[in-house]
Design a protein around this motif. Structure first.
Motif, PDB file in Angstrom:
ATOM      1  N   GLU B 126       5.147  17.031  42.875  1.00  0.00           N
ATOM      2  CA  GLU B 126       5.182  17.418  41.465  1.00  0.00           C
ATOM      3  C   GLU B 126       4.456  18.741  41.244  1.00  0.00           C
ATOM      4  OE1 GLU B 126       5.513  12.917  39.558  1.00  0.00           O
ATOM      5  OE2 GLU B 126       3.581  13.920  39.546  1.00  0.00           O
ATOM      6  N   ALA B 127       3.372  18.934  41.997  1.00  0.00           N
ATOM      7  CA  ALA B 127       2.617  20.186  41.886  1.00  0.00           C
ATOM      8  C   ALA B 127       3.501  21.370  42.262  1.00  0.00           C
ATOM      9  CB  ALA B 127       1.379  20.139  42.786  1.00  0.00           C
ATOM     10  N   SER B 128       4.383  21.156  43.215  1.00  0.00           N
ATOM     11  CA  SER B 128       5.285  22.227  43.628  1.00  0.00           C
ATOM     12  C   SER B 128       6.322  22.521  42.545  1.00  0.00           C
ATOM     13  CB  SER B 128       5.964  21.836  44.942  1.00  0.00           C
ATOM     14  OG  SER B 128       6.986  22.742  45.251  1.00  0.00           O
ATOM     15  N   TYR B 129       6.849  21.477  41.911  1.00  0.00           N
ATOM     16  CA  TYR B 129       7.810  21.694  40.825  1.00  0.00           C
ATOM     17  C   TYR B 129       7.133  22.423  39.661  1.00  0.00           C
ATOM     18  CZ  TYR B 129      10.412  18.039  43.309  1.00  0.00           C
ATOM     19  OH  TYR B 129      11.051  17.304  44.269  1.00  0.00           O
ATOM     20  N   ILE B 130       5.893  22.012  39.368  1.00  0.00           N
ATOM     21  CA  ILE B 130       5.163  22.639  38.274  1.00  0.00           C
ATOM     22  C   ILE B 130       4.887  24.107  38.590  1.00  0.00           C
ATOM     23  CG2 ILE B 130       2.887  22.649  37.163  1.00  0.00           C
ATOM     24  CD1 ILE B 130       3.162  19.550  37.154  1.00  0.00           C
ATOM     25  N   ALA B 131       4.742  24.407  39.887  1.00  0.00           N
ATOM     26  CA  ALA B 131       4.543  25.801  40.287  1.00  0.00           C
ATOM     27  C   ALA B 131       5.845  26.597  40.167  1.00  0.00           C
ATOM     28  CB  ALA B 131       4.011  25.855  41.715  1.00  0.00           C
ATOM     29  N   GLY B 132       6.905  25.940  39.688  1.00  0.00           N
ATOM     30  CA  GLY B 132       8.161  26.641  39.444  1.00  0.00           C
ATOM     31  C   GLY B 132       9.131  26.589  40.606  1.00  0.00           C
ATOM     32  N   LYS B 133       8.827  25.785  41.621  1.00  0.00           N
ATOM     33  CA  LYS B 133       9.682  25.753  42.811  1.00  0.00           C
ATOM     34  C   LYS B 133      10.783  24.705  42.662  1.00  0.00           C
ATOM     35  CE  LYS B 133       6.754  28.668  44.243  1.00  0.00           C
ATOM     36  NZ  LYS B 133       7.064  30.073  43.976  1.00  0.00           N
ATOM     37  N   SER B 134      11.971  25.072  43.143  1.00  0.00           N
ATOM     38  CA  SER B 134      13.112  24.156  43.068  1.00  0.00           C
ATOM     39  C   SER B 134      12.931  23.006  44.062  1.00  0.00           C
ATOM     40  CB  SER B 134      14.390  24.920  43.410  1.00  0.00           C
ATOM     41  OG  SER B 134      14.331  25.325  44.764  1.00  0.00           O
ATOM     42  N   ARG B 135      13.815  22.025  43.955  1.00  0.00           N
ATOM     43  CA  ARG B 135      13.762  20.904  44.898  1.00  0.00           C
ATOM     44  C   ARG B 135      13.960  21.382  46.329  1.00  0.00           C
ATOM     45  NH1 ARG B 135      14.014  15.525  43.641  1.00  0.00           N
ATOM     46  NH2 ARG B 135      13.674  15.211  41.430  1.00  0.00           N
ATOM     47  N   ARG B 141       9.235  24.121  51.982  1.00  0.00           N
ATOM     48  CA  ARG B 141       7.880  24.675  52.120  1.00  0.00           C
ATOM     49  C   ARG B 141       6.764  23.653  51.957  1.00  0.00           C
ATOM     50  NH1 ARG B 141       7.491  30.037  48.719  1.00  0.00           N
ATOM     51  NH2 ARG B 141       5.476  30.111  49.768  1.00  0.00           N
ATOM     52  N   VAL B 142       7.059  22.508  51.316  1.00  0.00           N
ATOM     53  CA  VAL B 142       6.006  21.502  51.123  1.00  0.00           C
ATOM     54  C   VAL B 142       6.322  20.214  51.890  1.00  0.00           C
ATOM     55  CG1 VAL B 142       4.731  20.119  49.456  1.00  0.00           C
ATOM     56  CG2 VAL B 142       5.392  22.448  48.870  1.00  0.00           C
TER      57      VAL B 142
END
Lengths: 288, 233
Positions: B126-135, B141-142
């Motif tokens: 979720e932190a990655s999505y909040i950082a603006g990253k797509s699925r 990357r995560v």
């Protein structure tokens, strides 16, 4: 300005309840959201972030984030989210966490310096202490220069000394970036120290909303002190009785009259209050 | 004994490893998106897909081989399609074996990778999505960098399992030297012809290689878990 008017059905542990929140939040404000667990605080943050959906609407600076027809995806909402349990990426160094969000080395360096992490920039999260990890989490959330910063009990996993330090760092960040902030917290001293406004939720509804001074200093009657405690034991001493009452971790002896013990049973929850006396505040030598 | 060693035909081994390598590469590329989808979805078709994926685990190789045989024959739409468009005969050919192995070994790749994705701490994604990253970017990357032990397990188990495949191969590929006669089939034939010395050498080689590969996986995983284990729930 953030306008929120949402309704969501929540499946609680004991019974289902309705989360119903209708609030407006001024720009650059620092708001604490308080309430017992299960009252819907975290869900409110998650709906704002777009991690969960709800009925109603959310508008931020006039732009619709959520209504019946539209849902702005998480990725496009300019928010920062500070997770309670850090949620760091084990494969990235401290610096990489920040640059992952935005390739802005200048901002990354400034944030790392403000939180004292600059010396640890090349370290991986599993080599850091809890306080350091939470700072990485905080810096990562600030890297997007978010319109709204959401913090879900950011300091609850840390010890007192670390908590106080981080409270000041969060305050400094707020003064520097003026980000509108919503922080879930249980700790009255933390709320008093940091927030300009506190919203208290109970079973999904707002039951109190105001300045921390007004909301937190309210005590029933005209009492100066009021504590919640539990009766552990009642012992007789000559003509009077002594009730042993546990207030949090501390045990106290309170004198009670034979009439008063009529209504008391061991294990009962009671409130202890006092008025009209001048309390003594003593400096507490810190051991750590 | 030495004479036997000198005249040892290693082609079946080479064929086994070639087959395993192709199968592993193809399955890895297919399984990562499938496992990612299965680990993230709450869709109602998830149990259906999971059951389909796991089917090769429980079916007798002869049943699986029989259906693959029928569907790859030139009388079936799939077999006819391959023959007309690519001029490839799938039955009793190496290409057909790769296809059959991909079906047979699918759960051995999908399940460990799906398991790996499922242990990832959800707020981390979720932190990655909040950082603006797509699925997709979050996956690359995560998610993937943090499930290396699961990826390695999937790769190695699939490879080893394909090397050890016997029933499906015999049904779909037969035993054509230099084309479909892999090590396991070769051993079967040696035993049938009572050539126990050659069977011993082949079998011992298989046991040794398989053990070393598995040992490597467990040593690597133990090290990885000790390093980042406390970040997983």
């Amino acid at each position: 300005m953030i306008e929120i008017d949402i309704v969501k059905k929540l499946h609680g542990v004991e019974k289902d309840m309705l989360l119903k929140v209708d609030i407006q939040i001024e720009d650059e404000s620092f708001i604490a959201i308080s309430g017992v667990s299960g009252s819907g605080k975290t869900t409110l943050l998650r709906i704002l972030a777009g991690l969960e959906t709800a009925e109603g609407y959310i508008k931020v600076d006039g732009e619709v984030w959520l209504d019946t027809h539209s849902f702005k995806p998480i990725q496009q909402r300019e928010i920062g989210f500070v997770f309670q349990d850090y949620a760091l990426f084990p494969n990235m160094t401290v610096e990489e966490h920040l640059l992952f969000v935005q390739k802005d080395k200048k901002l990354a360096l400034e944030l790392l310096e403000m939180t004292g992490l600059d010396a640890l920039a090349k370290r991986k999260p599993f080599t850091l202490s809890g306080g350091q990890q939470q700072r990485v989490n905080l810096c990562r959330a600030m890297m997007r220069r978010p319109k709204v910063l959401l913090m879900d009990e950011p300091l609850s996993a840390l010890d007192i000394a670390m908590r106080l330090k981080l409270q000041n760092e969060i305050k400094a960040l707020h003064e520097r970036f003026k980000t509108t902030t919503l922080m879930v917290s249980h700790d009255p001293s933390e709320i008093y120290h940091m927030a300009k406004r506190v919203i208290v939720l109970k079973s999904g509804k707002i039951v109190d909303d105001g300045m921390p001074k007004e909301v937190l200093l309210k005590t029933s009657g005209s009492a100066k002190f009021s504590f919640e405690g539990r009766i552990i034991d009642i012992v007789q001493a000559d003509v009077i009785y002594i009730a042993i009452i546990a207030i949090g971790q501390q045990l106290t002896e309170i004198v009670v009259t034979p009439e008063e013990i009529q209504d008391m049973t061991i294990g009962q929850k009671v409130s202890i209050s006092t008025k009209a006396f001048s309390p003594l505040v003593q400096y507490h030598y810190r051991t750590n | 004994m030495i004479e036997v060693l000198q005249h040892l035909d290693l082609t079946p081994f080479v064929l086994s490893f070639k087959l395993a390598l192709f199968t592993t590469i193809i399955l890895f590329l297919l399984s990562v998106p499938l496992a990612w989808y299965l680990s993230q979805t709450d869709s109602e078709i998830k149990p259906f897909l999971e059951a389909m994926t796991a089917l090769p685990l429980v079916l007798p190789p002869s049943v699986l081989g029989f259906y693959i045989l029928i569907s790859l024959s030139t009388q079936s739409p799939i077999g006819a399609f391959f023959e007309e468009i690519f001029d490839i005969k799938l039955l009793f050919s190496f290409t057909g074996l790769v296809l059959a192995s991909c079906i047979y070994s699918l759960p051995f790749m999908v399940q460990p990778i799906q398991g790996g994705f499922e242990t990832l701490h959800r707020p981390m994604l979720e932190a990655s999505y909040i950082a603006g990253k797509s699925r997709f970017e979050t996956l690359l990357r995560v998610a993937l960098p943090n499930i290396k032990p699961a990826l390695l397990t999937g790769i190695i188990i699939t490879f080893a399992h394909t090397v050890g495949e016997f029933g499906v191969i015999l049904m779909v590929g037969g035993s054509i030297p230099h084309e479909t006669k892999v090590a396991s089939v070769a051993i079967y034939e040696m035993v049938e012809m009572m050539d126990y010395t050659a069977a011993h050498i082949y079998s011992a080689l298989m046991v040794l290689m398989s053990f070393l590969v598995l040992l490597g996986v467990y040593v690597f995983n133990a090290k990885q878990t000790a390093k980042i284990g406390r970040f997983h729930r």
